[in-house]
Structure formats: C-alpha cells, structure tokens
Scaffold this active site. Structure first.
Site, PDB file in Angstrom:
ATOM      1  N   ASP A 174      10.310   6.083   9.578  1.00 38.13           N
ATOM      2  CA  ASP A 174      11.382   6.610   8.732  1.00 38.13           C
ATOM      3  C   ASP A 174      11.733   8.056   9.085  1.00 38.13           C
ATOM      4  OD1 ASP A 174      12.327   4.581   6.992  1.00 38.13           O
ATOM      5  OD2 ASP A 174      10.455   4.640   5.892  1.00 38.13           O
ATOM      6  N   GLY A 205      -4.329  12.134  26.736  1.00 38.12           N
ATOM      7  CA  GLY A 205      -3.863  13.023  27.801  1.00 38.12           C
ATOM      8  C   GLY A 205      -4.715  13.032  29.039  1.00 38.12           C
ATOM      9  N   GLY A 206      -5.661  12.111  29.131  1.00 37.50           N
ATOM     10  CA  GLY A 206      -6.488  12.054  30.331  1.00 37.50           C
ATOM     11  C   GLY A 206      -7.755  12.881  30.244  1.00 37.50           C
ATOM     12  N   GLN A 264      14.237   7.098   2.693  1.00 34.38           N
ATOM     13  CA  GLN A 264      13.581   8.143   3.469  1.00 34.38           C
ATOM     14  C   GLN A 264      14.214   8.511   4.800  1.00 34.38           C
ATOM     15  OE1 GLN A 264       9.219   9.130   5.522  1.00 34.38           O
ATOM     16  NE2 GLN A 264       9.350   7.455   4.072  1.00 34.38           N
ATOM     17  N   GLU A 272       9.175   1.296   7.094  1.00 34.24           N
ATOM     18  CA  GLU A 272       8.290   2.155   7.880  1.00 34.24           C
ATOM     19  C   GLU A 272       7.287   1.375   8.725  1.00 34.24           C
ATOM     20  OE1 GLU A 272       6.407   4.998   9.725  1.00 34.24           O
ATOM     21  OE2 GLU A 272       8.000   5.585   8.352  1.00 34.24           O
TER      22      GLU A 272
END
Length: 416
Positions: free
Chosen positions: A168, A247-248, A17, A139
């Site tokens: 991958d 993100g806060g 992959q 993976e």
C-alpha cells in the site's frame, strides 16, 4: 520559506492507504490537497480500528494530514457539476478505486482531457493489464503476488509477509514519483497525462535484488551468500533465507542481554570482510585471524552458523546499545532491533520531525510519522487531518465559485 508544491491543486479521490499515502506526501510538500469524501460516511478508515469511540481513527488521521475535506455525491446533477469544476481547476487527480469506477461516474479519461487538457490523472491499481487486472488487491495480496512473501521467512518454513506496508504505502510513494515527473513534463509540453502504478509492480520493484538472485540461481544452481550454501539444497526458485543479508555480506540477527524477557533484545550484525579482524578480536576470537580455516570469507562460508553462534555468546553479555557502541567504531555494520515503543520515544526522530505530535480537535494529541523526505529550502509541517466535510463550503466558494444560496441548494439536493 515557500513550500515546494505551493500553487499545485490535487483532487484527492483516494481512500484507505495506498492513495492517501501518495496525496499526503504531496500535501506535506505544500500542495493544496482536496479530499473528496462521501456525504455522511467519508473515507472508510475514519471508522476502522478505532481506539477512541466516535472520533476519527488513527488509521485515518495518520494518512490524511495537511488536507482539506469536501463531501460530494457526484451521482447527483449538482454533484457532477461540482466535480467537473474541480477537475477544471485542479492540476492532478489521484484515485485508487476499483478499475473503471471513475468512468462509471461519467468521467472517463477522454472527458477529463476535454475539461482540463493539463490534468494529470494518477491511478493505483492492483495489477497491470493482463489476466488479473480486474482483481482486488490488498496489502498482503500485493506482497504475495509481487515476490516479497515467497522470499521472506525462515528457511524451509512457510512464506511470510512483512510488517512494512510495501504494498500500500510503497505503491503510494511510487505514484508520487510518477506525478512529480508528469508535472515536470507538463512545464515543457503544456499537457497532462495518465500516471498508473500497479501494486504488484511496485512490490516487485522493491524486490529487485531477489529477481537478480533468481537469474544467478538459474545460471549457477546455488548462491554462496545464502544460508543454504554449502550444506543445504537449492530448488528452482530463490529460497527463503531467514535473516541472511541480501548484499553478499554474511549477516544475522543475534540475541543480546535481556532477550529472555524482552522480545526486541536483539541486534543485526554483518561480518563484513574488511572489519572482520577487529570484530573477531573484540568477541574473543583473535585466534580466527591467524587460522586459515577462518581468516578468509571463503573459509568462513561453510561455518556461518557456528560463527554467529560464537558472536551471539558475546552479544548476550551486553545490551543491544552496548553492542552497537562497541562495534560502530570498528566499522562493523550493525543495528539494534528497535520496537515501535522505542521509535516513538526516540529523541533524534523527534528532533528531525520524523516523529511528530499532532493535536486533533476531537481525539486530542497523538503521535504520527512526519515527512521522511527532507528538503533544505522547503520545510514540511504536519497539520492535523480534516474532519469530514470540514472545508466543503470553503472549497465550493473559493474554487467552484458557488455563493451561499448555491451551497444551500446543493446541500438540500444531497450533492454535498
């Protein structure tokens, strides 16, 4: 309309992959990708997870579009000759074998440079130099060693890997960037170079916001946007935070109408401060806008669990698309949980060719993901993956320079 990478030849020594992801993107952009496979066997994924007996699996076909396949055994004398000629004629070689595998074939970097000083040699490894550099990585191993698993999962529960193939496919996409940078550098320097990406490094790069949070935690001992604040406890490392926004801005996944029978009847909503007054009003809590216990982000922080419970009471009266249609005009960030079934049938994704239907000579029609990177002057078309060795004679004739007799002799020797 010309392709962005017209004229670039890629010697594709990849399998499974991570490497094929990289070379498929280059092929989508128009590079001539020559996939080298073992005679009689080919890439292992041709036979893995088959849904139809005795045909190439979806695992293989969805990672090897737009490529040409040549079978080659470089352990034979003629095989070595062919491989050396391909190195001489190609611009980039990509491989994701175990460390030292290409060297053991008799083609270390120094010899490759002698054959073709302009060659860009790109490799994917599990780990960079250090105590783990010889270890095998897959993976989920990459997700665990790159920081993703430790920061993913329910609060105070076991670590979790994500369904997105960030180890991958994520590493393959990083390698594309390195190859393109090396090609641009070659325009001015005239020389090739090594390009290497370790899977652990790529996953860590994708987890950079968590490394950011580790430093914040080291400094302050807590992070106010995490659900552990203020009623839980923080340890020494960044904790798992369920579906909290990174993100806060407080965010969570809440149930929608039909959740009892539909496992994907959910939506992610973010209570962004600027849109909160309109959000509160639409869910029936206009009273929060006048209440000092609710009308500031700081006041809401200790009550996030209760707040999302109240939001969920409203979302459970509507399906996820109704919720999205109501909240989007209010500038409330939200997104329905879309299943693979819904994405496969999404007309917008079909229109942009992000999801395309491909016709294959042995398995028939199937759906696959198209090129997610759109160029205004270089359209990408998705062509079917090659059958094993389908282009062997063509490549030997056009690139290596063999005539019919030489091709027959190579086949008799077991070189192809």
């Amino acid at each position: 309309m010309s392709k962005a990478l017209d004229g670039i030849k890629i010697l594709d020594m990849t399998h499974v992959q991570s490497g094929p992801t990289c070379t498929q993107i280059l092929a989508w952009f128009g590079a001539d990708v020559i996939k080298v496979e073992r005679p009689g066997a080919g890439d292992a994924t041709r036979g893995q997870l088959r849904d139809i007996p005795d045909v190439d699996s979806l695992y293989f076909t969805m990672l090897n579009h737009n490529k040409r396949s040549i079978t080659l055994n470089p352990k034979t004398d003629t095989g070595k000759e062919i491989f050396a000629k391909l190195i001489a004629e190609c611009d980039v070689m990509v491989e994701n074998f175990a460390p030292g595998a290409i060297d053991r074939m008799g083609f270390p970097w120094e010899k490759i440079q002698e054959i073709n000083p302009r060659m860009i040699y790109a490799s994917i490894k599990g780990f960079g130099p250090g105590p783990y550099e010889d270890c095998k990585v897959y993976e989920n191993v990459a997700q665990c060693t790159g920081g993703s698993a430790s920061t993913t999962g329910e609060i105070d529960r076991v670590p979790m890997v994500t369904g997105a193939q960030i180890g991958d496919s994520g590493t393959g996409m990083h390698l594309v960037a390195g190859i393109l940078a090396a090609l641009v550098h070659r325009f001015t320097s005239g020389k090739g170079q090594r390009v290497e990406v370790a899977m652990q490094d790529a996953v860590l790069n994708l987890c950079r916001v968590k490394l950011r949070d580790q430093q914040r935690l080291d400094y302050a001992g807590e992070m106010t946007e995490y659900p552990q604040y203020p009623n839980g406890k923080f340890g020494k490392a960044v904790p798992r935070a369920g579906n909290a926004s990174g993100g806060g801005q407080p965010g969570w996944i809440v149930k929608c109408k039909g959740w009892e029978t539909d496992p994907d009847a959910y939506i992610y909503v973010i209570t962004q401060a600027a849109a909160f007054p309109a959000f509160a009003k639409v869910i029936g809590h206009d009273d929060w806008n006048e209440d000092p216990e609710w009308n500031t982000p700081k006041a809401r922080l200790p009550k996030l669990a209760h707040m999302f419970d109240e939001i969920e009471k409203w979302t459970m009266t509507k399906d996820k698309f109704e919720v999205m249609n109501i909240l989007n005009p209010l500038n409330v960030p939200c997104g329905p949980i879309l299943s693979m079934k819904e994405l496969a049938n999404d007309p917008g994704l079909r229109e942009t060719k992000t999801v395309v239907e491909v016709d294959h000579p042995t398995r028939g029609k199937y759906l696959t993901v198209g090129n997610p990177i759109k160029l205004s002057a270089s359209e990408s078309e998705v062509e079917r993956s090659p059958l094993l060795g389908e282009h062997t004679d063509e490549i030997l004739k056009d690139i290596v320079g063999f005539d019919a007799a030489a091709i027959a002799a190579a086949r008799e020797e077991g070189a192809i």
